[in-house]
Write a protein that holds these residues in place. Structure first.
Motif, PDB file in Angstrom:
ATOM      1  N   ARG A 375      -1.412  27.876 -32.586  1.00  0.00           N
ATOM      2  CA  ARG A 375      -1.469  26.465 -32.222  1.00  0.00           C
ATOM      3  C   ARG A 375      -1.948  26.267 -30.791  1.00  0.00           C
ATOM      4  N   PHE A 376      -1.948  27.330 -30.016  1.00  0.00           N
ATOM      5  CA  PHE A 376      -2.536  27.226 -28.673  1.00  0.00           C
ATOM      6  C   PHE A 376      -3.992  26.783 -28.744  1.00  0.00           C
ATOM      7  N   VAL A 377      -4.649  27.113 -29.820  1.00  0.00           N
ATOM      8  CA  VAL A 377      -6.050  26.713 -29.957  1.00  0.00           C
ATOM      9  C   VAL A 377      -6.227  25.765 -31.138  1.00  0.00           C
ATOM     10  N   GLY A 378      -5.124  25.071 -31.497  1.00  0.00           N
ATOM     11  CA  GLY A 378      -5.237  24.087 -32.557  1.00  0.00           C
ATOM     12  C   GLY A 378      -5.371  24.699 -33.929  1.00  0.00           C
ATOM     13  N   GLY A 379      -5.027  25.981 -34.054  1.00  0.00           N
ATOM     14  CA  GLY A 379      -5.190  26.672 -35.336  1.00  0.00           C
ATOM     15  C   GLY A 379      -4.038  26.403 -36.279  1.00  0.00           C
ATOM     16  N   THR A 380      -4.194  26.865 -37.507  1.00  0.00           N
ATOM     17  CA  THR A 380      -3.191  26.681 -38.541  1.00  0.00           C
ATOM     18  C   THR A 380      -2.613  28.040 -38.925  1.00  0.00           C
TER      19      THR A 380
ATOM     20  N   LEU B  11      14.570  10.891 -21.306  1.00  0.00           N
ATOM     21  CA  LEU B  11      15.126  12.152 -21.794  1.00  0.00           C
ATOM     22  C   LEU B  11      15.762  11.894 -23.151  1.00  0.00           C
ATOM     23  N   ARG B  12      15.457  12.761 -24.104  1.00  0.00           N
ATOM     24  CA  ARG B  12      16.067  12.579 -25.427  1.00  0.00           C
ATOM     25  C   ARG B  12      16.908  13.800 -25.748  1.00  0.00           C
ATOM     26  N   SER B  13      18.068  13.546 -26.328  1.00  0.00           N
ATOM     27  CA  SER B  13      18.917  14.663 -26.738  1.00  0.00           C
ATOM     28  C   SER B  13      18.765  14.896 -28.237  1.00  0.00           C
ATOM     29  N   GLY B  14      19.078  16.102 -28.638  1.00  0.00           N
ATOM     30  CA  GLY B  14      19.075  16.417 -30.079  1.00  0.00           C
ATOM     31  C   GLY B  14      17.686  16.539 -30.668  1.00  0.00           C
ATOM     32  N   VAL B  15      16.699  16.685 -29.816  1.00  0.00           N
ATOM     33  CA  VAL B  15      15.332  16.875 -30.317  1.00  0.00           C
ATOM     34  C   VAL B  15      14.845  18.216 -29.796  1.00  0.00           C
ATOM     35  N   TYR B  16      14.285  19.037 -30.650  1.00  0.00           N
ATOM     36  CA  TYR B  16      13.716  20.292 -30.157  1.00  0.00           C
ATOM     37  C   TYR B  16      12.368  20.545 -30.817  1.00  0.00           C
ATOM     38  N   ALA B  17      11.424  20.907 -29.996  1.00  0.00           N
ATOM     39  CA  ALA B  17      10.169  21.453 -30.529  1.00  0.00           C
ATOM     40  C   ALA B  17       9.791  22.593 -29.606  1.00  0.00           C
ATOM     41  N   ASP B  18       9.112  23.601 -30.131  1.00  0.00           N
ATOM     42  CA  ASP B  18       8.840  24.734 -29.250  1.00  0.00           C
ATOM     43  C   ASP B  18       7.726  24.402 -28.270  1.00  0.00           C
ATOM     44  N   SER B  19       7.618  25.233 -27.250  1.00  0.00           N
ATOM     45  CA  SER B  19       6.766  24.875 -26.124  1.00  0.00           C
ATOM     46  C   SER B  19       5.305  24.760 -26.541  1.00  0.00           C
ATOM     47  N   VAL B  38       0.840  13.325 -18.200  1.00  0.00           N
ATOM     48  CA  VAL B  38       1.739  13.500 -19.346  1.00  0.00           C
ATOM     49  C   VAL B  38       2.566  14.758 -19.145  1.00  0.00           C
ATOM     50  N   VAL B  39       3.856  14.644 -19.308  1.00  0.00           N
ATOM     51  CA  VAL B  39       4.675  15.831 -19.525  1.00  0.00           C
ATOM     52  C   VAL B  39       5.544  15.533 -20.742  1.00  0.00           C
ATOM     53  N   VAL B  40       5.309  16.227 -21.809  1.00  0.00           N
ATOM     54  CA  VAL B  40       6.226  16.168 -22.950  1.00  0.00           C
ATOM     55  C   VAL B  40       6.716  17.599 -23.108  1.00  0.00           C
ATOM     56  N   ALA B  41       7.954  17.838 -22.695  1.00  0.00           N
ATOM     57  CA  ALA B  41       8.431  19.216 -22.614  1.00  0.00           C
ATOM     58  C   ALA B  41       9.948  19.225 -22.634  1.00  0.00           C
ATOM     59  N   MET B  42      10.516  20.367 -23.034  1.00  0.00           N
ATOM     60  CA  MET B  42      11.960  20.509 -22.912  1.00  0.00           C
ATOM     61  C   MET B  42      12.284  20.503 -21.409  1.00  0.00           C
ATOM     62  N   ALA B  43      13.424  19.929 -21.061  1.00  0.00           N
ATOM     63  CA  ALA B  43      13.736  19.688 -19.646  1.00  0.00           C
ATOM     64  C   ALA B  43      14.300  20.954 -19.000  1.00  0.00           C
ATOM     65  N   THR B  44      13.512  22.007 -19.038  1.00  0.00           N
ATOM     66  CA  THR B  44      13.901  23.244 -18.361  1.00  0.00           C
ATOM     67  C   THR B  44      13.610  23.097 -16.875  1.00  0.00           C
ATOM     68  N   PRO B  45      14.232  23.922 -16.027  1.00  0.00           N
ATOM     69  CA  PRO B  45      13.964  23.806 -14.593  1.00  0.00           C
ATOM     70  C   PRO B  45      12.467  23.868 -14.274  1.00  0.00           C
ATOM     71  N   LEU B  46      11.743  24.769 -14.957  1.00  0.00           N
ATOM     72  CA  LEU B  46      10.308  24.888 -14.697  1.00  0.00           C
ATOM     73  C   LEU B  46       9.579  23.585 -15.010  1.00  0.00           C
ATOM     74  N   ASN B  47       9.916  22.992 -16.161  1.00  0.00           N
ATOM     75  CA  ASN B  47       9.216  21.777 -16.569  1.00  0.00           C
ATOM     76  C   ASN B  47       9.612  20.588 -15.692  1.00  0.00           C
ATOM     77  N   LEU B  48      10.885  20.562 -15.247  1.00  0.00           N
ATOM     78  CA  LEU B  48      11.308  19.492 -14.346  1.00  0.00           C
ATOM     79  C   LEU B  48      10.548  19.590 -13.032  1.00  0.00           C
ATOM     80  N   PRO B  64      18.473  21.415 -20.224  1.00  0.00           N
ATOM     81  CA  PRO B  64      17.333  22.108 -20.852  1.00  0.00           C
ATOM     82  C   PRO B  64      17.187  21.853 -22.351  1.00  0.00           C
ATOM     83  N   ASP B  65      18.260  21.348 -23.010  1.00  0.00           N
ATOM     84  CA  ASP B  65      18.107  21.075 -24.439  1.00  0.00           C
ATOM     85  C   ASP B  65      17.693  19.619 -24.688  1.00  0.00           C
ATOM     86  N   GLN B  66      17.340  18.924 -23.596  1.00  0.00           N
ATOM     87  CA  GLN B  66      16.817  17.563 -23.770  1.00  0.00           C
ATOM     88  C   GLN B  66      15.291  17.588 -23.727  1.00  0.00           C
ATOM     89  N   LEU B  67      14.715  16.628 -24.431  1.00  0.00           N
ATOM     90  CA  LEU B  67      13.258  16.507 -24.426  1.00  0.00           C
ATOM     91  C   LEU B  67      12.852  15.483 -23.366  1.00  0.00           C
TER      92      LEU B  67
END
Lengths: 470, 489
Positions: A375-380, B11-19, B38-48, B64-67
């Motif tokens: 997904r880094f390159v929009g792949g499936t 900040l949203r709680s209870g939402v997770y998507a991978d980086s 735009v920053v749409v990221a989990m609120a980890t120290p790095l992303n903050l 960190p478990d907040q979006l």
């Protein structure tokens, strides 16, 4: 063979056909089983060189020897020691990733990491002073690979950094790698601000000593290869995704860490640091791959790749049949996704020894194990499977220890054959982080990249030349 | 860009998507024209820290478990649309993508993926054929190399490697083989039976197998070994391996060796090895002493106790051959051309050719030379950049028209080879050309009734155009000689 000609005459032939399609059509009309090869002219290499290597009577056996050494290699974590002791590093020498380079040819992130290391070691009073002594050639630079060492991204390793010490019980080899700093502003990505230097000092003064005592206190050395094998079944590919592996390493090491006689705060800091770093395992996986690839060095007649590596300026490869010789060409810039406001214009060309993972058959080669990466390159997901399928056609063996569940637990495609790269026209797939092109920036993203074809062109020509002389 | 961008930070709680997913979403939103940062990221120290650097840090404590969703845009409408787009992107169902199959790009990969393969067939350009063939040998599989243009030293290297691996290299430049009833390349539909052929000649093997079929005798296998196998350089490497394999094959009771004129030392060595085998081996290798494939077939039928039939033929209409007519043999099959020259030379004297019996008879490039001429249109020099004359008749049709236009009195002798891989209706192109040329014409029609083109259908069409047609090339040649002889009288 029990039957003459491998049973050719005892039943209607089962055929694999390459070339003119009308033959396959005629065969199918007769009810014969035909597998068509999607043949095309080689991607590179002269017909003479390709033929020379194809007919080299040493090649099949040499490649078998080389790849079997790779498959047989193990990886045990036996110690953690400062680079000064491990490498017997002379003062004022820094190791770096990739093929040899000079300060003049070093890219931004490489310069940033070298600057940071000079300040960290106290060889320079500040950044300007570090730049001055580096430009003046007062600091010797040498590739990690020349010291049984690998380093992610800039790979800069200085005497005071602690190193994982790994041993291969099968071949008796040793390999080393420094400790992973985490993400974002880190030395390996070319950052060198106070935050970076403070962290490095803590790693030198707290993390390293604690890990040394923890590792030495274990009843058995940690089997690092076994973790890699498990990671592939848990969504990691061992290069750009090390989440499961990092957690497993933490699980294995925590009892020993907690048992170390050190201030409770230090123990807590160490556990928090490891637990907070998704790439903690990478610096254990890389020397694991390095052990395996080093075991295959110096097999005359073998066209297997032993090193894939980049220094941020050039990509370099080595093969089992050509010893320590580097084949280099300007590195490509990865394509992928960027952190925050960063974009493609901020990314440095490909950097790091971590492509040793691909040489070992994981990382981009085992993309199917970690579909999240495409997904880094929009792949499936099918793109991930297709990538691994292609890599099987570049490689000499399937590693039975590194199984990919979605491929029916097929072993990972292992041992890149330069000849097969040329004939298929497919280049190895590498998953990688991206460093900012300006020194001091740090990480800007992550993505996918391929080596420049020119490295393989040179290697093919050199292998053919060696074959003619043999 | 507006001077005062508007911002949204939540900040949203209870939402997770991978980086990786979140970086993808960030890029998608960042591509919107009205969006600045735009920053749409989990609120980890790095992303903050990243968000702070971009001036969109959240107020208050983030976990960190907040979006973290932090945006700046040109105006409120753009901002609201962007936030909505973030929601849509986060809940969008990913395209699963189409399943892909990655076909093999090399013979090695093909053998790896095929179910119990026993044979590789290679028809790629000659300069690349060796690597593909080497894959097959390394995998312990036999290989048929249809490609031509493979240097003889590479042929030797492949055949040595194959011998060591216990497999067979058929070719290079092997046009004809039949393995357990399956025709490979140019081959005829012939019955199966007890005779194994080892053939250093494609059209020679076709002639022999078709005559055997006409006599009611079938073949077990036809193993083509390439036209150079019985040369001094190759030394019969594949012939010897093929003989050994047929010797061990329970379906093969007798072996016939078919070849253009071999190197004498190699022929002697092969004969010596053949005498040591259990299976009887008869040679139909052409030579001035043994010029006739048909005679060799007849001798083999004698060995088998099978009566020699009357070989199929159709009478022609050529009754008026002018005095001094010369023989013009226009062939697609090299071995058939050789056979014709060997049979005709004693009667006609020197015959010039692009593949001459003796070097001094070489035509060079003058295909329109006068006098007795036999041309092999299938010779490599004439197939550069075009298909074999068994597929593409153009060059030969041009030569026929040229011969008619030139006015030299001649008897035209042609071969027409049927079977798999050949022109689906060779008579279709030849008949108008023959009618237009109006020359006395004799055709050696190599094929069987079972061939896709059908021997009788083709023979009838050619005879209808006035040609005399023979299933045996030797018979056709002798008939052509008789016409010339008649003309002389």
């Amino acid at each position: 063979m029990s039957e003459p000609l491998g049973g050719l005459l005892s039943a209607p032939p089962s055929i694999v056909a390459a070339g003119v399609e009308v033959f396959s059509t005629a065969l199918r009309q007769q009810g014969a089983s035909v597998t068509d090869v999607d043949w095309r002219p080689p991607g590179f290499g002269s017909a003479d060189d390709l033929t020379q290597l194809a007919l080299d009577p040493r090649r099949a056996a040499a490649n078998r020897v080389a790849v079997e050494r790779v498959l047989a290699a193990g990886s045990l974590l036996v110690d953690v020691r400062p680079a000064r002791e491990v490498l017997d590093l002379p003062d004022r020498m820094l190791l770096h990733s990739g093929p040899p380079l000079t300060w003049e040819t070093a890219s931004g992130p490489m310069r940033g990491a070298l600057i940071g290391a000079c300040v960290f070691e106290g060889w320079a009073t500040d950044v300007a002073d570090a730049e001055r002594i580096l430009a003046a050639g007062e600091i010797a630079l040498d590739p990690c690979h020349h010291h049984r060492t690998v380093g992610p991204m800039a790979g800069v390793t200085s005497p005071s950094m602690w190193m994982w010490c790994l041993e291969d019980p099968a071949n008796g080899g040793q390999a080393w790698c420094n400790l992973n700093e985490g993400l974002g502003k880190v030395l390996r990505m070319g950052a060198y601000n106070d935050e970076v230097l403070t962290r490095l000092a803590w790693m030198r003064d707290v993390l390293g000593p604690v890990l040394q005592r923890a590792v030495r206190s274990r009843p058995e050395p940690l089997d690092v290869k076994a973790i890699l094998a498990q990671m592939l079944q848990m969504g990691d590919e061992g290069h750009n995704r090390n989440r499961a592996g990092s957690l497993m390493a933490l699980r294995e090491l925590s009892p020993s860490i907690v048992g170390v006689d050190a201030p409770a705060q230090d123990i807590a800091d160490v556990l928090r640091f490891i637990g907070g770093n998704e790439h903690f395992y990478l610096n254990l996986g890389m020397p694991t791959a390095k052990l395996a690839m080093d075991a295959a060095r110096d097999v005359p007649g073998s066209s297997m790749v032993t090193v894939l590596s980049r220094n941020g300026t050039e990509f370099g490869i080595q093969t089992a049949g050509t010893g320590d010789r580097w084949f280099t060409a300007p590195a490509n810039t990865p394509v992928g996704l960027y952190l925050g406001d960063y974009g493609p214009e901020d990314a440095n060309p490909d950097i790091g020894d971590s492509a040793i993972m691909e040489a070992y058959g994981v990382g981009g080669f085992s993309m199917a194990a970690a579909p999240a990466i495409v997904r880094f390159v929009g792949g499936t997901v099918p793109d991930a499977l297709a990538t691994t399928e292609r890599m099987y056609q570049l490689t000499l063996a399937e590693n039975p220890a590194m199984q990919i569940p979605i491929m029916g637990f097929r072993g990972s495609p292992t041992g890149i054959d330069v000849l097969q790269v040329a004939r298929t026209g497919w280049l190895p797939q590498i998953n990688t982080g991206m460093a900012g092109r300006i020194a001091g920036t740090g990480q800007v993203g992550a993505g996918l990249v391929q080596p420049p074809q020119a490295c393989f062109e040179q290697a093919l020509a050199a292998l053919a030349q060696e074959s003619r002389a043999a | 860009m507006s001077d005062s961008p508007v911002r949204h930070v939540s900040l949203r709680s209870g939402v997770y998507a991978d980086s990786v997913r979140l970086m993808q979403v960030s890029r998608e939103i960042g591509d919107r024209p009205g969006v600045h940062t735009v920053v749409v990221a989990m609120a980890t120290p790095l992303n903050l820290e990243l968000a702070a650097g971009m001036g969109v840090a959240p107020d208050g404590e983030a976990k960190p478990d907040q979006l973290l969703i932090a945006l700046t845009a040109t105006d409120d409408a753009e901002l609201a649309a962007a936030v909505a787009a973030v929601d849509a992107a986060l809940t969008a169902r990913a395209d699963r993508g189409e399943a892909q199959t990655i076909p093999p790009r090399t013979i090695g990969a093909g053998l790896d993926g095929a179910p119990d393969p026993t044979l590789a067939i290679i028809s790629v350009p000659g300069q690349y054929a060796v690597a593909e063939a080497a894959d097959a040998i390394a995998a312990g599989r036999s290989v048929l190399i249809f490609s031509d243009g493979v240097p003889v030293e590479h042929e030797v290297a492949l055949k040595r490697a194959a011998h060591d691996a216990g497999v067979l290299v058929m070719g290079p430049d092997c046009g004809t083989a039949i393995v357990s009833g399956v025709a490979l390349g140019f081959a005829n539909v012939v019955r199966r039976g007890p005779v194994g052929l080892v053939a250093a000649s494609g059209t020679g093997a076709q002639q022999v197998s078709c005559l055997l079929d006409a006599a009611g005798v079938g073949v077990s296998h036809v193993l083509g070994v390439g036209g150079r196998d019985l040369s001094e350089a190759v030394g019969g490497l594949a012939t010897l391996d093929a003989l050994a394999a047929l010797d061990a094959d329970p379906a093969t009771e007798r072996v016939l060796l078919v070849s253009k004129p071999p190197a004498p030392s190699v022929a002697a060595r092969v004969a010596e090895v053949a005498r040591g085998l259990g299976v009887p081996v008869r040679s139909a290798a052409l030579s001035p002493e043994q010029p006739d494939l048909t005679a060799a077939v007849e001798a083999l039928l004698g060995d088998l106790g099978v009566a020699v039939p009357e070989w199929p033929s159709r009478p022609g209409t050529a009754d008026a051959v002018p005095d001094g007519a010369v023989l013009k043999g226009f062939y697609s099959g090299g071995t058939l051309a050789d056979e014709t020259m060997l049979i005709a030379a004693p009667a006609l004297g020197d015959i010039r050719s692009n593949t001459p019996l003796r070097p001094e008879l070489d035509l060079g490039t003058d295909l329109a030379a006068r006098g007795h001429v036999v041309i092999d249109f299938g010779d490599d020099a004439l197939t550069v950049g075009r298909a074999h004359p068994m597929i593409d008749p153009t060059l030969r049709l041009e030569a026929i028209a040229g011969l008619a236009a030139g006015g030299e009195p001649a008897v035209l002798l042609l071969d027409v080879v049927l079977g798999h891989g050949a022109d689906p209706d060779p008579a279709g192109a030849l008949v108008p050309a023959l009618r237009s040329a109006g020359l006395p014409t004799v055709v050696a029609l190599v094929g069987t009734e079972g061939d896709p083109q059908g021997w009788s259908r083709q023979a009838d069409a050619l005879a209808e155009a006035g040609a005399a047609v023979f299933a045996s090339n030797a018979a056709a040649t002798r008939y052509a000689l008789s016409l010339i002889g008649d003309g002389h009288e």
